[in-house]
Design a protein around this motif. Sequence first.
Motif, PDB file in Angstrom:
ATOM      1  N   CYS A   1      -4.665   1.783   6.703  1.00  0.00           N
ATOM      2  CA  CYS A   1      -5.284   3.066   6.383  1.00  0.00           C
ATOM      3  C   CYS A   1      -6.459   3.051   5.590  1.00  0.00           C
ATOM      4  CB  CYS A   1      -4.236   3.941   5.292  1.00  0.00           C
ATOM      5  SG  CYS A   1      -4.077   3.305   3.852  1.00  0.00           S
TER       6      CYS A   1
ATOM      7  N   CYS B   1      -7.624   2.252   2.710  1.00  0.00           N
ATOM      8  CA  CYS B   1      -7.758   2.622   1.246  1.00  0.00           C
ATOM      9  C   CYS B   1      -8.044   1.124   0.763  1.00  0.00           C
ATOM     10  CB  CYS B   1      -6.614   3.347   0.822  1.00  0.00           C
ATOM     11  SG  CYS B   1      -5.047   2.542   0.692  1.00  0.00           S
TER      12      CYS B   1
ATOM     13  N   CYS C   1       0.705   3.400   1.904  1.00  0.00           N
ATOM     14  CA  CYS C   1       1.387   3.790   3.368  1.00  0.00           C
ATOM     15  C   CYS C   1       2.254   2.817   4.075  1.00  0.00           C
ATOM     16  CB  CYS C   1       0.154   3.494   4.437  1.00  0.00           C
ATOM     17  SG  CYS C   1      -0.280   1.928   4.606  1.00  0.00           S
TER      18      CYS C   1
ATOM     19  N   CYS D   1       0.867  -1.094   0.084  1.00  0.00           N
ATOM     20  CA  CYS D   1      -0.027  -0.107   0.004  1.00  0.00           C
ATOM     21  C   CYS D   1       0.815   1.216   0.056  1.00  0.00           C
ATOM     22  CB  CYS D   1      -0.977   0.094   1.222  1.00  0.00           C
ATOM     23  SG  CYS D   1      -2.019   1.526   1.348  1.00  0.00           S
TER      24      CYS D   1
ATOM     25  N   CYS E   1      -6.459  -1.944   2.417  1.00  0.00           N
ATOM     26  CA  CYS E   1      -5.520  -1.922   3.344  1.00  0.00           C
ATOM     27  C   CYS E   1      -6.049  -1.767   4.627  1.00  0.00           C
ATOM     28  CB  CYS E   1      -4.578  -0.694   3.074  1.00  0.00           C
ATOM     29  SG  CYS E   1      -3.282  -0.532   4.504  1.00  0.00           S
TER      30      CYS E   1
HETATM   31 ZN   LIG Z   1      -2.497   1.681   3.606  1.00  0.00          ZN
END
Ligand SMILES: [Zn+2]
Length: 465
Positions: A384, A386, A366, A364, A381
């Motif tokens: 986070c 998304c 992040c 991801c 994910c």
């Molecule tokens: Zn993420």
Amino acid sequence: MILYIGLDDTDSREGGCTTYLAYRLVDFLLSEGVEILDYPLLARLNPNIPWKTRGNGAVCIKVAVDDDMQDLKDGIVSIFKDNPHMNYGADPALLFYTGSTNKDIIHFAERALYDVLSNESALSIINKYGLEYYAYGSTQGIVGALASIGTSMYIDNADYTYEIIAYRLRENYGRPRMIDETSVIDMDRSTEPYTFNNYDYKHKRVLIAPHGPDPVLCGIRGEDPELLIKALRMLEIKEGMEGYMLFKSNQGTDAHLQHAIDANDLRAYTSGYIVGRVVDDPKVIKKGHTFFELEPLGSSNSIVCAVYEPTGLCSIAQRLRNDDILEVGGGVRDGKDIHQKVLNVEYIMVLKVAEKYIYMNPACTCGKRLKSEGKNKGYSCKHCGCSIVDASKVRVRVHRDIKEGLYLTDPKAHRHLTKPLRRYMLDKHRLRSRLDIEWFYRDSSSNKNGSKALRIDIRDRIKYS
Ligand SMILES: [Zn+2]
């Protein structure tokens, strides 16, 4: 003229009795003023033959003679027949060969390192070239005796080592050997790498002394005769010694593993090496014994390689993977019942480590690894929140926990012929032996008949209690 005297006493697993018989013969030859042309040769033969009636340690003594040698031969035969093992199920053999280097005998000796040779094959050479022989028991001893003569004909063109063997006083036979362990370690540390197999530090075991009732007090193996005499003197031996003798030998040279095994004609008890590709991941059975299949290069018949726990090679074998390229050396075990023949591995040389990959979910933005939502449903994910629909797995190269190179067995799994780590870089070819040192010793008090061979008294140089 050169007289080759070949000896084998196949009752002796460690060759102790054969070397002692050789020691007694050399004592006799020296006292007769016979010129001895080289160190007596201790030839080790194919160690993967399981039955003990075929000795894997035989000796050849090479002497200069003139035409009138009958009395000398009679003396040798009489000492040979005096062999105490003669009547105890041994198969001793004595062979005389006079003449030049012989290709058939050399070829026989080379095959005796990796193959299974019959009495008949030895006899056909013996008859062809008119060798004189004395053999008892099963007469199997002629194979080793002939092989020792052949080995002495080519050993100077091959790799070789030396062993100094010290003999006990008769009254101590069967008693524990009184060699101070610390002095063995001190000797080892001050002579390495030019001596080998003195002490097993992992298992805290003295390796230079046998445990049986044979006449051998101890044997030190190494590269240089003079250093071996010094090494023997470094030991604190708390018992008397009849004497010692230096042998030249093929011990510690891997001489039995120089022959390429034919995977299409795998014959039981032969030794050698195979280069091939690992077919499948290894299988581990109880106690860590590890098996893997190897497909020899240029062949489609894969063979099973067995790596047993005492060799110390299991952890390496377990890290092998499909498509790794190896050279393995060892002996072929006979197939029992439905089991196929197996190569018992004595070393592993990893020639090429195969590249391995796994497929992982993409990362991801992040930094965390995405989680799959199911087939064709994309990724999300958990960190986070998304989600990415249009992504696919990424190929990641797996770290292989194995390096290309040579992997050797632990000392406790060594055969006499196994080349120890210390000898790599030290192997010698075409060196001449020096016989100008004190290579033979016999304590005159241990022999009522006396001996002209006595050169020095080492009693005052070796510490006795
Ligand atoms: Zn993420």
